[in-house]
Design a protein around this motif. Structure first.
Motif, PDB file in Angstrom:
ATOM      1  N   ASP A   1       0.846  -1.192   0.000  1.00 27.20           N
ATOM      2  CA  ASP A   1       0.000   0.000   0.000  1.00 27.20           C
ATOM      3  C   ASP A   1       0.886   1.248   0.000  1.00 27.20           C
ATOM      4  O   ASP A   1       2.108   1.165   0.100  1.00 27.20           O
ATOM      5  N   ALA A   2       0.261   2.408  -0.119  1.00 30.71           N
ATOM      6  CA  ALA A   2       1.002   3.669  -0.226  1.00 30.71           C
ATOM      7  C   ALA A   2       1.821   3.959   1.031  1.00 30.71           C
ATOM      8  O   ALA A   2       2.950   4.437   0.950  1.00 30.71           O
ATOM      9  N   GLU A   3       1.274   3.668   2.193  1.00 36.95           N
ATOM     10  CA  GLU A   3       1.995   3.953   3.451  1.00 36.95           C
ATOM     11  C   GLU A   3       3.257   3.100   3.560  1.00 36.95           C
ATOM     12  O   GLU A   3       4.302   3.582   3.996  1.00 36.95           O
ATOM     13  N   THR A   4       3.191   1.846   3.151  1.00 35.26           N
ATOM     14  CA  THR A   4       4.371   0.977   3.169  1.00 35.26           C
ATOM     15  C   THR A   4       5.437   1.517   2.237  1.00 35.26           C
ATOM     16  O   THR A   4       6.625   1.541   2.576  1.00 35.26           O
ATOM     17  N   LEU A   5       5.032   1.993   1.061  1.00 37.62           N
ATOM     18  CA  LEU A   5       5.988   2.564   0.115  1.00 37.62           C
ATOM     19  C   LEU A   5       6.588   3.857   0.668  1.00 37.62           C
ATOM     20  O   LEU A   5       7.798   4.084   0.577  1.00 37.62           O
ATOM     21  N   ARG A   6       5.768   4.713   1.258  1.00 33.50           N
ATOM     22  CA  ARG A   6       6.286   5.950   1.869  1.00 33.50           C
ATOM     23  C   ARG A   6       7.314   5.646   2.956  1.00 33.50           C
ATOM     24  O   ARG A   6       8.357   6.281   3.031  1.00 33.50           O
ATOM     25  N   THR A   7       7.018   4.664   3.803  1.00 34.08           N
ATOM     26  CA  THR A   7       7.942   4.280   4.876  1.00 34.08           C
ATOM     27  C   THR A   7       9.268   3.808   4.284  1.00 34.08           C
ATOM     28  O   THR A   7      10.346   4.202   4.742  1.00 34.08           O
ATOM     29  N   LEU A   8       9.210   2.969   3.246  1.00 34.38           N
ATOM     30  CA  LEU A   8      10.434   2.494   2.593  1.00 34.38           C
ATOM     31  C   LEU A   8      11.244   3.661   2.051  1.00 34.38           C
ATOM     32  O   LEU A   8      12.461   3.735   2.251  1.00 34.38           O
ATOM     33  N   LEU A   9      10.585   4.594   1.373  1.00 32.66           N
ATOM     34  CA  LEU A   9      11.296   5.721   0.756  1.00 32.66           C
ATOM     35  C   LEU A   9      11.892   6.659   1.807  1.00 32.66           C
ATOM     36  O   LEU A   9      12.915   7.297   1.554  1.00 32.66           O
ATOM     37  N   ARG A  10      11.279   6.754   2.969  1.00 34.08           N
ATOM     38  CA  ARG A  10      11.870   7.553   4.058  1.00 34.08           C
ATOM     39  C   ARG A  10      13.113   6.866   4.610  1.00 34.08           C
ATOM     40  O   ARG A  10      14.116   7.506   4.893  1.00 34.08           O
ATOM     41  N   GLU A  11      13.047   5.544   4.765  1.00 32.36           N
ATOM     42  CA  GLU A  11      14.157   4.792   5.347  1.00 32.36           C
ATOM     43  C   GLU A  11      15.288   4.554   4.352  1.00 32.36           C
ATOM     44  O   GLU A  11      16.452   4.488   4.747  1.00 32.36           O
ATOM     45  N   GLU A  12      14.959   4.378   3.096  1.00 30.62           N
ATOM     46  CA  GLU A  12      15.946   4.082   2.042  1.00 30.62           C
ATOM     47  C   GLU A  12      15.723   5.042   0.872  1.00 30.62           C
ATOM     48  O   GLU A  12      15.059   4.698  -0.098  1.00 30.62           O
ATOM     49  N   PRO A  13      16.254   6.259   0.945  1.00 36.11           N
ATOM     50  CA  PRO A  13      16.071   7.190  -0.174  1.00 36.11           C
ATOM     51  C   PRO A  13      16.586   6.562  -1.478  1.00 36.11           C
ATOM     52  O   PRO A  13      17.671   5.989  -1.499  1.00 36.11           O
TER      53      PRO A  13
ATOM     54  N   ALA B   1      20.002  -3.357  -3.419  1.00 41.34           N
ATOM     55  CA  ALA B   1      18.749  -3.918  -3.944  1.00 41.34           C
ATOM     56  C   ALA B   1      18.152  -4.940  -2.983  1.00 41.34           C
ATOM     57  O   ALA B   1      16.943  -4.933  -2.741  1.00 41.34           O
ATOM     58  N   ASP B   2      18.979  -5.809  -2.409  1.00 44.73           N
ATOM     59  CA  ASP B   2      18.469  -6.832  -1.496  1.00 44.73           C
ATOM     60  C   ASP B   2      17.935  -6.219  -0.203  1.00 44.73           C
ATOM     61  O   ASP B   2      17.007  -6.759   0.395  1.00 44.73           O
ATOM     62  N   ARG B   3      18.514  -5.114   0.231  1.00 51.22           N
ATOM     63  CA  ARG B   3      18.078  -4.471   1.483  1.00 51.22           C
ATOM     64  C   ARG B   3      16.686  -3.854   1.367  1.00 51.22           C
ATOM     65  O   ARG B   3      16.059  -3.552   2.374  1.00 51.22           O
ATOM     66  N   LEU B   4      16.212  -3.636   0.160  1.00 47.42           N
ATOM     67  CA  LEU B   4      14.894  -3.012  -0.020  1.00 47.42           C
ATOM     68  C   LEU B   4      13.760  -3.982   0.284  1.00 47.42           C
ATOM     69  O   LEU B   4      12.680  -3.564   0.670  1.00 47.42           O
ATOM     70  N   GLU B   5      13.999  -5.277   0.064  1.00 53.49           N
ATOM     71  CA  GLU B   5      12.930  -6.258   0.288  1.00 53.49           C
ATOM     72  C   GLU B   5      12.678  -6.408   1.778  1.00 53.49           C
ATOM     73  O   GLU B   5      13.600  -6.485   2.578  1.00 53.49           O
ATOM     74  N   ARG B   6      11.420  -6.398   2.139  1.00 51.99           N
ATOM     75  CA  ARG B   6      10.975  -6.548   3.533  1.00 51.99           C
ATOM     76  C   ARG B   6       9.506  -6.928   3.511  1.00 51.99           C
ATOM     77  O   ARG B   6       8.918  -7.065   2.433  1.00 51.99           O
ATOM     78  N   ALA B   7       8.901  -7.064   4.679  1.00 53.33           N
ATOM     79  CA  ALA B   7       7.480  -7.421   4.743  1.00 53.33           C
ATOM     80  C   ALA B   7       6.660  -6.371   4.000  1.00 53.33           C
ATOM     81  O   ALA B   7       6.780  -5.178   4.259  1.00 53.33           O
ATOM     82  N   GLY B   8       5.863  -6.825   3.043  1.00 50.59           N
ATOM     83  CA  GLY B   8       5.001  -5.916   2.294  1.00 50.59           C
ATOM     84  C   GLY B   8       5.662  -5.246   1.116  1.00 50.59           C
ATOM     85  O   GLY B   8       5.041  -4.439   0.433  1.00 50.59           O
ATOM     86  N   VAL B   9       6.942  -5.564   0.840  1.00 50.65           N
ATOM     87  CA  VAL B   9       7.669  -4.931  -0.262  1.00 50.65           C
ATOM     88  C   VAL B   9       8.387  -6.004  -1.069  1.00 50.65           C
ATOM     89  O   VAL B   9       9.090  -6.846  -0.511  1.00 50.65           O
ATOM     90  N   SER B  10       8.214  -5.979  -2.389  1.00 49.67           N
ATOM     91  CA  SER B  10       8.964  -6.880  -3.271  1.00 49.67           C
ATOM     92  C   SER B  10       9.762  -6.040  -4.259  1.00 49.67           C
ATOM     93  O   SER B  10       9.377  -4.918  -4.593  1.00 49.67           O
TER      94      SER B  10
ATOM     95  N   MET C   1       1.151  -0.409  -4.647  1.00 53.19           N
ATOM     96  CA  MET C   1       1.781   0.733  -5.314  1.00 53.19           C
ATOM     97  C   MET C   1       3.135   0.267  -5.833  1.00 53.19           C
ATOM     98  O   MET C   1       3.815  -0.545  -5.201  1.00 53.19           O
ATOM     99  N   THR C   2       3.554   0.812  -6.970  1.00 58.05           N
ATOM    100  CA  THR C   2       4.834   0.440  -7.551  1.00 58.05           C
ATOM    101  C   THR C   2       5.587   1.681  -7.997  1.00 58.05           C
ATOM    102  O   THR C   2       4.974   2.697  -8.344  1.00 58.05           O
ATOM    103  N   ILE C   3       6.917   1.584  -7.982  1.00 60.68           N
ATOM    104  CA  ILE C   3       7.764   2.672  -8.450  1.00 60.68           C
ATOM    105  C   ILE C   3       9.047   2.060  -8.997  1.00 60.68           C
ATOM    106  O   ILE C   3       9.484   1.001  -8.528  1.00 60.68           O
ATOM    107  N   GLU C   4       9.617   2.693 -10.015  1.00 58.10           N
ATOM    108  CA  GLU C   4      10.892   2.233 -10.549  1.00 58.10           C
ATOM    109  C   GLU C   4      12.000   3.086  -9.977  1.00 58.10           C
ATOM    110  O   GLU C   4      11.816   4.277  -9.718  1.00 58.10           O
ATOM    111  N   ALA C   5      13.163   2.458  -9.751  1.00 63.64           N
ATOM    112  CA  ALA C   5      14.281   3.164  -9.140  1.00 63.64           C
ATOM    113  C   ALA C   5      15.593   2.604  -9.662  1.00 63.64           C
ATOM    114  O   ALA C   5      15.636   1.523 -10.258  1.00 63.64           O
TER     115      ALA C   5
END
Length: 110
Positions: A16-28, A56-65, A45-49
């Motif tokens: 969801d959007a909140e999970t993506l926002r949290t990821l982007l705050r923690e891992e710019p 790349a491996d550090r980005l994966e977590r619960a709710g994020v692929s 929600m999806t975004i390309e980076a």
């Protein structure tokens, strides 16, 4: 020349959007556009980076692929190999083709 990690072009998908926002705050990230909703049911929600291979491996977590789309460094090297080595403007009668290099000369108009 020092060895650098290859840069990967990845697609990050969050539940969801909140999970993506949290990821982007923690891992710019160096993002390639805005987040988008994924087609289908749910709130994904999806975004390309662009990220170094080691991150790349550090980005994966619960709710994020994370899906690797391509190795952007290798793609860049392949495109650079397509560029010619000579001065494409040396002969004023020839029409230039492909990628080139602008050379500024001293004197009138230069």
């Amino acid at each position: 020349m020092s060895e650098r990690e290859n840069i990967l072009h990845v697609r990050v998908t969050a539940d969801d959007a909140e999970t993506l926002r949290t990821l982007l705050r923690e891992e710019p990230l160096d993002v390639g556009g805005r987040p988008r909703e994924t087609p289908g049911p749910g709130n994904e929600m999806t975004i390309e980076a662009y990220v170094p291979r080691g991150r790349a491996d550090r980005l994966e977590r619960a709710g994020v692929s994370v899906d690797v789309l391509r190795d952007a460094t290798e793609t860049g090297h392949a495109r650079q190999a397509e560029v010619g080595r000579g001065n494409r403007y040396a002969n004023a009668d020839e029409v230039p083709y492909g990628l080139g290099e602008m050379v500024k000369e001293e004197g009138p108009g230069g």
